[in-house]
Scaffold this motif. Structure first.
Motif, PDB file in Angstrom:
ATOM      1  N   ASP A   3       0.819  -1.219   0.000  1.00 52.35           N
ATOM      2  CA  ASP A   3       0.000   0.000   0.000  1.00 52.35           C
ATOM      3  C   ASP A   3       0.852   1.267   0.000  1.00 52.35           C
ATOM      4  O   ASP A   3       0.600   2.200  -0.758  1.00 52.35           O
ATOM      5  CB  ASP A   3      -0.931   0.007   1.214  1.00 52.35           C
ATOM      6  CG  ASP A   3      -2.035  -1.027   1.104  1.00 52.35           C
ATOM      7  OD1 ASP A   3      -2.235  -1.555  -0.012  1.00 52.35           O
ATOM      8  OD2 ASP A   3      -2.686  -1.314   2.115  1.00 52.35           O
ATOM      9  N   LYS A   4       1.848   1.318   0.884  1.00 52.35           N
ATOM     10  CA  LYS A   4       2.715   2.490   0.998  1.00 52.35           C
ATOM     11  C   LYS A   4       4.133   2.050   1.339  1.00 52.35           C
ATOM     12  O   LYS A   4       4.320   1.145   2.165  1.00 52.35           O
ATOM     13  CB  LYS A   4       2.235   3.442   2.105  1.00 52.35           C
ATOM     14  CG  LYS A   4       0.935   4.159   1.840  1.00 52.35           C
ATOM     15  CD  LYS A   4       0.621   5.092   3.017  1.00 52.35           C
ATOM     16  CE  LYS A   4      -0.686   5.846   2.820  1.00 52.35           C
ATOM     17  NZ  LYS A   4      -0.960   6.769   3.955  1.00 52.35           N
ATOM     18  N   ILE A   5       5.109   2.715   0.736  1.00 55.69           N
ATOM     19  CA  ILE A   5       6.505   2.467   1.090  1.00 55.69           C
ATOM     20  C   ILE A   5       7.336   3.668   0.635  1.00 55.69           C
ATOM     21  O   ILE A   5       7.016   4.304  -0.380  1.00 55.69           O
ATOM     22  CB  ILE A   5       7.028   1.156   0.462  1.00 55.69           C
ATOM     23  CG1 ILE A   5       8.399   0.791   1.029  1.00 55.69           C
ATOM     24  CG2 ILE A   5       7.047   1.229  -1.055  1.00 55.69           C
ATOM     25  CD1 ILE A   5       8.860  -0.629   0.689  1.00 55.69           C
ATOM     26  N   ILE A   6       8.375   3.977   1.403  1.00 53.74           N
ATOM     27  CA  ILE A   6       9.250   5.108   1.090  1.00 53.74           C
ATOM     28  C   ILE A   6      10.685   4.601   0.958  1.00 53.74           C
ATOM     29  O   ILE A   6      11.122   3.738   1.734  1.00 53.74           O
ATOM     30  CB  ILE A   6       9.194   6.180   2.197  1.00 53.74           C
ATOM     31  CG1 ILE A   6       7.747   6.597   2.477  1.00 53.74           C
ATOM     32  CG2 ILE A   6      10.029   7.408   1.811  1.00 53.74           C
ATOM     33  CD1 ILE A   6       7.594   7.477   3.714  1.00 53.74           C
ATOM     34  N   PHE A   7      11.404   5.137  -0.004  1.00 54.36           N
ATOM     35  CA  PHE A   7      12.810   4.797  -0.209  1.00 54.36           C
ATOM     36  C   PHE A   7      13.664   6.056  -0.093  1.00 54.36           C
ATOM     37  O   PHE A   7      13.285   7.119  -0.589  1.00 54.36           O
ATOM     38  CB  PHE A   7      13.028   4.181  -1.591  1.00 54.36           C
ATOM     39  CG  PHE A   7      12.324   2.879  -1.795  1.00 54.36           C
ATOM     40  CD1 PHE A   7      12.939   1.678  -1.467  1.00 54.36           C
ATOM     41  CD2 PHE A   7      11.040   2.839  -2.318  1.00 54.36           C
ATOM     42  CE1 PHE A   7      12.276   0.462  -1.653  1.00 54.36           C
ATOM     43  CE2 PHE A   7      10.373   1.646  -2.511  1.00 54.36           C
ATOM     44  CZ  PHE A   7      11.001   0.453  -2.172  1.00 54.36           C
ATOM     45  N   PHE A   8      14.825   5.905   0.553  1.00 55.64           N
ATOM     46  CA  PHE A   8      15.830   6.963   0.585  1.00 55.64           C
ATOM     47  C   PHE A   8      17.116   6.391   0.013  1.00 55.64           C
ATOM     48  O   PHE A   8      17.641   5.390   0.518  1.00 55.64           O
ATOM     49  CB  PHE A   8      16.073   7.445   2.021  1.00 55.64           C
ATOM     50  CG  PHE A   8      15.044   8.394   2.535  1.00 55.64           C
ATOM     51  CD1 PHE A   8      15.217   9.773   2.420  1.00 55.64           C
ATOM     52  CD2 PHE A   8      13.889   7.926   3.140  1.00 55.64           C
ATOM     53  CE1 PHE A   8      14.264  10.657   2.897  1.00 55.64           C
ATOM     54  CE2 PHE A   8      12.917   8.801   3.627  1.00 55.64           C
ATOM     55  CZ  PHE A   8      13.108  10.179   3.508  1.00 55.64           C
ATOM     56  N   SER A   9      17.624   7.013  -1.040  1.00 55.30           N
ATOM     57  CA  SER A   9      18.850   6.563  -1.694  1.00 55.30           C
ATOM     58  C   SER A   9      20.026   7.410  -1.240  1.00 55.30           C
ATOM     59  O   SER A   9      20.070   8.618  -1.507  1.00 55.30           O
ATOM     60  CB  SER A   9      18.702   6.664  -3.219  1.00 55.30           C
ATOM     61  OG  SER A   9      19.957   6.556  -3.860  1.00 55.30           O
ATOM     62  N   TYR A  10      20.982   6.763  -0.560  1.00 54.26           N
ATOM     63  CA  TYR A  10      22.181   7.480  -0.096  1.00 54.26           C
ATOM     64  C   TYR A  10      23.026   7.936  -1.288  1.00 54.26           C
ATOM     65  O   TYR A  10      23.534   9.056  -1.334  1.00 54.26           O
ATOM     66  CB  TYR A  10      23.002   6.553   0.802  1.00 54.26           C
ATOM     67  CG  TYR A  10      23.568   7.213   2.038  1.00 54.26           C
ATOM     68  CD1 TYR A  10      24.175   8.465   1.987  1.00 54.26           C
ATOM     69  CD2 TYR A  10      23.494   6.582   3.275  1.00 54.26           C
ATOM     70  CE1 TYR A  10      24.688   9.054   3.137  1.00 54.26           C
ATOM     71  CE2 TYR A  10      24.002   7.158   4.426  1.00 54.26           C
ATOM     72  CZ  TYR A  10      24.608   8.402   4.346  1.00 54.26           C
ATOM     73  OH  TYR A  10      25.115   8.994   5.484  1.00 54.26           O
ATOM     74  N   ALA A  11      23.181   7.048  -2.271  1.00 52.18           N
ATOM     75  CA  ALA A  11      24.059   7.333  -3.404  1.00 52.18           C
ATOM     76  C   ALA A  11      23.599   8.520  -4.229  1.00 52.18           C
ATOM     77  O   ALA A  11      24.410   9.300  -4.736  1.00 52.18           O
ATOM     78  CB  ALA A  11      24.178   6.097  -4.290  1.00 52.18           C
ATOM     79  N   THR A  12      22.272   8.680  -4.360  1.00 48.42           N
ATOM     80  CA  THR A  12      21.746   9.763  -5.204  1.00 48.42           C
ATOM     81  C   THR A  12      21.164  10.920  -4.409  1.00 48.42           C
ATOM     82  O   THR A  12      20.779  11.938  -4.991  1.00 48.42           O
ATOM     83  CB  THR A  12      20.655   9.225  -6.148  1.00 48.42           C
ATOM     84  OG1 THR A  12      19.495   8.853  -5.384  1.00 48.42           O
ATOM     85  CG2 THR A  12      21.144   8.022  -6.935  1.00 48.42           C
TER      86      THR A  12
END
Length: 281
Positions: free
Chosen positions: A106-115
């Motif tokens: 239903d919901k999910i958040i991603f945080f990319s360290y590299a970008t």
């Protein structure tokens, strides 16, 4: 009379069979976005570009591409600018617009360290994305799977009581790590938290779900899943400078997202069902 009752009953049965089963999810349609004719980038002098730019949408795109904010962009000598800025911001940031593997999440958040970017998805559709400045070299942001827990419209930093943090949403309760509004100098500079522009922090603050507690020691339902991944090369030039020679240099594929999530998928679905059951009671 009996014939009329029989016909009416048959009508009710046929009509009910055509309805969406109560357990079946009705997915939202994909967001309507305007795609630019092409995506390419150039390096320009900041003062010169700012002096000739009055379009607020283009300014927002420039801030996102350079992972910065209004206060800090003016301090930069040069910035990366798309040659065609007629598209929506999602086309200039690295996350994919769709991830079919996430259709049941239903919901999910991603945080990319590299970008130094984040993305929020609903059932595999990208609904929101933007820049972030994560933990500096001395205080790296922890990576892995986390869940949102408590939040506060305004709180004070544990590192410095003079730092006011707006739209703070904690994701690692015991570590004191979360996202919030704070200045974005254009590189990882925080004390392990996930810095955001205020509009982005406010959006995620309203969009994500808090945990549900049984008491002070026991969690009934975890909040929205948050996956923090990758690493940042602090000894190299800013990664987005690569975009001038290769516009796809930072792209994150749907397959890469699937690989990140696959170890956690059963756990995520179980937590999701747990929340649905609790809210239904």
């Amino acid at each position: 009379m009996k014939k009329s009752l029989i016909l009416f009953s048959l009508f009710l049965i046929l009509f009910s069979c055509q309805q969406t089963p109560p357990t079946k999810k009705v997915r939202k349609p994909a967001p309507v976005r305007h795609q630019p004719k092409s995506v390419a980038y150039q390096l320009v002098k900041t003062k010169e570009w700012l002096a000739t730019t009055t379009d607020s949408t283009q300014f927002s795109i420039a801030l996102a591409v350079n992972r910065t904010d209004r206060k800090n962009i003016v301090k930069m000598d040069s910035i990366v600018i798309p040659t065609d800025m007629t598209g929506d911001i999602a086309y200039y940031l690295p996350f994919p617009l769709e991830v079919p593997y996430l259709n049941d999440v239903d919901k999910i958040i991603f945080f990319s360290y590299a970008t130094q970017t984040f993305a929020a998805y609903e059932n595999g559709q990208l609904v929101y994305t933007g820049p972030t400045n994560m933990g500096r070299k001395a205080d790296p942001t922890p990576t892995g799977l986390f869940h949102t827990n408590w939040k506060a419209e305004k709180t004070t930093s544990t590192f410095n009581d003079e730092w006011d943090l707006r739209w703070n949403f904690n994701v690692a309760n015991k570590l004191g790590v979360g996202w919030h509004q704070y200045e974005l100098p254009g590189y990882p500079a925080s004390h392990s938290c996930l810095r955001l522009q205020e509009k982005d922090a406010r959006y995620l603050y309203d969009w994500a779900d808090q945990w549900i507690l049984k008491d002070e020691e026991h969690v009934l339902v975890k909040g929205t899943p948050v996956v923090i991944f990758g690493s940042y090369d602090f000894g190299a030039p800013k990664p987005w400078l690569q975009l001038t020679s290769n516009p796809k240099a930072l792209d994150i594929s749907a397959a890469a997202i699937e690989k990140l999530v696959s170890p956690y998928l059963k756990q995520l679905i179980a937590e999701q069902l747990n929340r649905a059951k609790l809210q239904a009671n």
